[in-house]
Design a protein around this motif. Sequence first.
Motif, PDB file in Angstrom:
ATOM      1  N   ARG A 112     113.358 -63.310 154.009  1.00 30.98           N
ATOM      2  CA  ARG A 112     112.796 -63.733 152.734  1.00 30.98           C
ATOM      3  C   ARG A 112     113.731 -63.359 151.598  1.00 30.98           C
ATOM      4  NH1 ARG A 112     107.533 -59.675 152.307  1.00 30.98           N
ATOM      5  NH2 ARG A 112     108.666 -57.727 151.891  1.00 30.98           N
ATOM      6  N   GLN A 113     113.650 -64.168 150.563  1.00 35.32           N
ATOM      7  CA  GLN A 113     114.464 -63.929 149.382  1.00 35.32           C
ATOM      8  C   GLN A 113     113.614 -64.129 148.149  1.00 35.32           C
ATOM      9  OE1 GLN A 113     118.077 -66.262 149.071  1.00 35.32           O
ATOM     10  NE2 GLN A 113     119.001 -64.726 147.726  1.00 35.32           N
ATOM     11  N   ALA A 114     113.368 -63.036 147.454  1.00 37.70           N
ATOM     12  CA  ALA A 114     112.644 -63.106 146.198  1.00 37.70           C
ATOM     13  C   ALA A 114     113.615 -63.478 145.084  1.00 37.70           C
ATOM     14  CB  ALA A 114     111.977 -61.769 145.904  1.00 37.70           C
ATOM     15  N   SER A 115     113.074 -64.015 144.012  1.00 37.93           N
ATOM     16  CA  SER A 115     113.904 -64.456 142.900  1.00 37.93           C
ATOM     17  C   SER A 115     114.753 -63.306 142.368  1.00 37.93           C
ATOM     18  CB  SER A 115     113.013 -65.009 141.790  1.00 37.93           C
ATOM     19  OG  SER A 115     113.784 -65.447 140.699  1.00 37.93           O
ATOM     20  N   VAL A 156     112.782 -59.912 157.675  1.00 40.84           N
ATOM     21  CA  VAL A 156     111.386 -59.487 157.696  1.00 40.84           C
ATOM     22  C   VAL A 156     110.951 -59.128 159.102  1.00 40.84           C
ATOM     23  CG1 VAL A 156     109.024 -60.283 157.317  1.00 40.84           C
ATOM     24  CG2 VAL A 156     110.816 -60.886 155.683  1.00 40.84           C
ATOM     25  N   ALA A 157     111.307 -59.992 160.051  1.00 40.68           N
ATOM     26  CA  ALA A 157     110.902 -59.783 161.438  1.00 40.68           C
ATOM     27  C   ALA A 157     111.834 -60.577 162.329  1.00 40.68           C
ATOM     28  CB  ALA A 157     109.455 -60.209 161.667  1.00 40.68           C
ATOM     29  N   ALA A 158     111.924 -60.152 163.589  1.00 42.12           N
ATOM     30  CA  ALA A 158     112.747 -60.862 164.547  1.00 42.12           C
ATOM     31  C   ALA A 158     112.090 -60.792 165.918  1.00 42.12           C
ATOM     32  CB  ALA A 158     114.152 -60.269 164.605  1.00 42.12           C
ATOM     33  N   ILE A 159     112.405 -61.798 166.722  1.00 42.87           N
ATOM     34  CA  ILE A 159     111.833 -61.872 168.063  1.00 42.87           C
ATOM     35  C   ILE A 159     112.917 -62.330 169.022  1.00 42.87           C
ATOM     36  CG2 ILE A 159     111.000 -64.248 167.695  1.00 42.87           C
ATOM     37  CD1 ILE A 159     108.533 -63.456 169.410  1.00 42.87           C
ATOM     38  N   TYR A 214     110.440 -55.340 163.096  1.00 43.32           N
ATOM     39  CA  TYR A 214     109.849 -55.599 161.788  1.00 43.32           C
ATOM     40  C   TYR A 214     110.490 -54.709 160.727  1.00 43.32           C
ATOM     41  CZ  TYR A 214     106.081 -57.884 164.358  1.00 43.32           C
ATOM     42  OH  TYR A 214     105.360 -58.714 165.170  1.00 43.32           O
ATOM     43  N   ALA A 215     110.573 -55.242 159.527  1.00 35.25           N
ATOM     44  CA  ALA A 215     110.944 -54.411 158.390  1.00 35.25           C
ATOM     45  C   ALA A 215     109.789 -53.453 158.094  1.00 35.25           C
ATOM     46  CB  ALA A 215     111.225 -55.284 157.177  1.00 35.25           C
ATOM     47  N   ASP A 216     110.123 -52.276 157.594  1.00 34.66           N
ATOM     48  CA  ASP A 216     109.093 -51.285 157.292  1.00 34.66           C
ATOM     49  C   ASP A 216     108.044 -51.829 156.314  1.00 34.66           C
ATOM     50  OD1 ASP A 216     111.349 -48.407 157.312  1.00 34.66           O
ATOM     51  OD2 ASP A 216     110.346 -49.491 158.939  1.00 34.66           O
ATOM     52  N   SER A 217     108.486 -52.667 155.407  1.00 35.45           N
ATOM     53  CA  SER A 217     107.601 -53.171 154.361  1.00 35.45           C
ATOM     54  C   SER A 217     106.507 -54.092 154.877  1.00 35.45           C
ATOM     55  CB  SER A 217     108.419 -53.901 153.287  1.00 35.45           C
ATOM     56  OG  SER A 217     109.139 -54.970 153.866  1.00 35.45           O
ATOM     57  N   VAL A 218     106.667 -54.630 156.085  1.00 36.57           N
ATOM     58  CA  VAL A 218     105.683 -55.567 156.622  1.00 36.57           C
ATOM     59  C   VAL A 218     105.052 -55.078 157.915  1.00 36.57           C
ATOM     60  CG1 VAL A 218     106.940 -57.466 155.552  1.00 36.57           C
ATOM     61  CG2 VAL A 218     107.277 -56.969 157.997  1.00 36.57           C
ATOM     62  N   GLU A 219     105.536 -53.974 158.438  1.00 39.82           N
ATOM     63  CA  GLU A 219     105.008 -53.431 159.697  1.00 39.82           C
ATOM     64  C   GLU A 219     103.497 -53.229 159.588  1.00 39.82           C
ATOM     65  OE1 GLU A 219     107.228 -51.981 162.473  1.00 39.82           O
ATOM     66  OE2 GLU A 219     105.322 -52.354 163.472  1.00 39.82           O
ATOM     67  N   GLY A 220     102.780 -53.749 160.568  1.00 35.82           N
ATOM     68  CA  GLY A 220     101.332 -53.614 160.571  1.00 35.82           C
ATOM     69  C   GLY A 220     100.598 -54.722 159.838  1.00 35.82           C
ATOM     70  N   ARG A 221     101.323 -55.507 159.053  1.00 29.65           N
ATOM     71  CA  ARG A 221     100.694 -56.613 158.319  1.00 29.65           C
ATOM     72  C   ARG A 221     101.160 -57.976 158.831  1.00 29.65           C
ATOM     73  NH1 ARG A 221     101.783 -57.420 153.077  1.00 29.65           N
ATOM     74  NH2 ARG A 221     103.881 -56.477 153.171  1.00 29.65           N
ATOM     75  N   LYS A 280     100.606 -59.123 149.703  1.00 25.96           N
ATOM     76  CA  LYS A 280     100.747 -58.431 148.426  1.00 25.96           C
ATOM     77  C   LYS A 280     101.613 -59.272 147.497  1.00 25.96           C
ATOM     78  CE  LYS A 280     100.885 -54.004 150.912  1.00 25.96           C
ATOM     79  NZ  LYS A 280     101.681 -52.771 151.144  1.00 25.96           N
ATOM     80  N   PRO A 281     101.475 -59.083 146.196  1.00 28.25           N
ATOM     81  CA  PRO A 281     102.338 -59.841 145.270  1.00 28.25           C
ATOM     82  C   PRO A 281     103.827 -59.656 145.571  1.00 28.25           C
ATOM     83  CG  PRO A 281     100.537 -58.857 144.070  1.00 28.25           C
ATOM     84  CD  PRO A 281     100.447 -58.316 145.479  1.00 28.25           C
ATOM     85  N   GLU A 282     104.214 -58.495 146.051  1.00 31.24           N
ATOM     86  CA  GLU A 282     105.626 -58.266 146.359  1.00 31.24           C
ATOM     87  C   GLU A 282     106.113 -59.008 147.596  1.00 31.24           C
ATOM     88  OE1 GLU A 282     103.242 -55.952 145.801  1.00 31.24           O
ATOM     89  OE2 GLU A 282     103.523 -54.193 147.103  1.00 31.24           O
ATOM     90  N   ASP A 283     105.217 -59.682 148.301  1.00 28.96           N
ATOM     91  CA  ASP A 283     105.619 -60.541 149.415  1.00 28.96           C
ATOM     92  C   ASP A 283     106.054 -61.915 148.926  1.00 28.96           C
ATOM     93  OD1 ASP A 283     102.880 -59.178 151.291  1.00 28.96           O
ATOM     94  OD2 ASP A 283     105.003 -58.662 151.490  1.00 28.96           O
ATOM     95  N   THR A 284     105.887 -62.178 147.646  1.00 31.02           N
ATOM     96  CA  THR A 284     106.293 -63.455 147.079  1.00 31.02           C
ATOM     97  C   THR A 284     107.788 -63.673 147.248  1.00 31.02           C
ATOM     98  OG1 THR A 284     104.505 -63.481 145.450  1.00 31.02           O
ATOM     99  CG2 THR A 284     106.474 -64.794 144.943  1.00 31.02           C
ATOM    100  N   ALA A 285     108.150 -64.796 147.860  1.00 28.03           N
ATOM    101  CA  ALA A 285     109.559 -65.092 148.151  1.00 28.03           C
ATOM    102  C   ALA A 285     109.649 -66.451 148.825  1.00 28.03           C
ATOM    103  CB  ALA A 285     110.152 -64.029 149.073  1.00 28.03           C
ATOM    104  N   VAL A 286     110.882 -66.924 148.954  1.00 24.06           N
ATOM    105  CA  VAL A 286     111.159 -68.039 149.851  1.00 24.06           C
ATOM    106  C   VAL A 286     111.431 -67.443 151.224  1.00 24.06           C
ATOM    107  CG1 VAL A 286     112.645 -70.006 150.369  1.00 24.06           C
ATOM    108  CG2 VAL A 286     112.086 -69.441 147.987  1.00 24.06           C
ATOM    109  N   TYR A 287     110.729 -67.953 152.211  1.00 17.17           N
ATOM    110  CA  TYR A 287     110.854 -67.447 153.575  1.00 17.17           C
ATOM    111  C   TYR A 287     111.676 -68.433 154.403  1.00 17.17           C
ATOM    112  CZ  TYR A 287     107.543 -63.700 152.749  1.00 17.17           C
ATOM    113  OH  TYR A 287     106.936 -62.561 152.284  1.00 17.17           O
ATOM    114  N   TYR A 288     112.638 -67.892 155.131  1.00 16.23           N
ATOM    115  CA  TYR A 288     113.523 -68.678 155.975  1.00 16.23           C
ATOM    116  C   TYR A 288     113.426 -68.203 157.415  1.00 16.23           C
ATOM    117  CZ  TYR A 288     115.896 -69.590 151.490  1.00 16.23           C
ATOM    118  OH  TYR A 288     116.200 -69.933 150.199  1.00 16.23           O
ATOM    119  N   CYS A 289     113.584 -69.135 158.339  1.00 20.82           N
ATOM    120  CA  CYS A 289     113.788 -68.729 159.718  1.00 20.82           C
ATOM    121  C   CYS A 289     115.228 -69.060 160.099  1.00 20.82           C
ATOM    122  CB  CYS A 289     112.803 -69.389 160.669  1.00 20.82           C
ATOM    123  SG  CYS A 289     112.926 -71.178 160.821  1.00 20.82           S
TER     124      CYS A 289
END
Length: 121
Positions: free
Chosen positions: A38-41, A48-51, A60-67, A87-96
């Motif tokens: 993800r990339q916020a402005s 964020v995560a990988a499989i 998982y990144a620590d910021s999203v672990e468990g969510r 959360k508002p701080e999750d606002t971003a463009v998400y890429y795979c």
Amino acid sequence: QVQLVESGGALVQAGGSLRLSCAASGRTLSSYAVGWFRQASGKERDIVAAISSSGTTLSYADSVEGRFTISRDNAKNTVYLQMNSLKPEDTAVYYCAARRGWAPLGRYDYWGQGTQVTVSS
């Protein structure tokens, strides 16, 4: 070549949930590890995560672990990112992105165009 297309981004209230999809075409995605970024402005793009290709190894990144939960359906050539308790701080463009071999912080060979996730407070 692998073409990746993300979908599922939306405007959602804090505490809500979204599921992002990353659909592949061109080649089977089952040979590739996939990461969600993800990339916020005004900020750098972060993973964020990988499989892994088999789906047995997750990161998982620590910021999203468990969510957030990353998963894949190789029969559908698709990887998902389930996002809960947003959360508002999750606002971003998400890429795979896809790469051969397991190295979540390594270089990825193929990228999608991104999908916008906006979380309002």
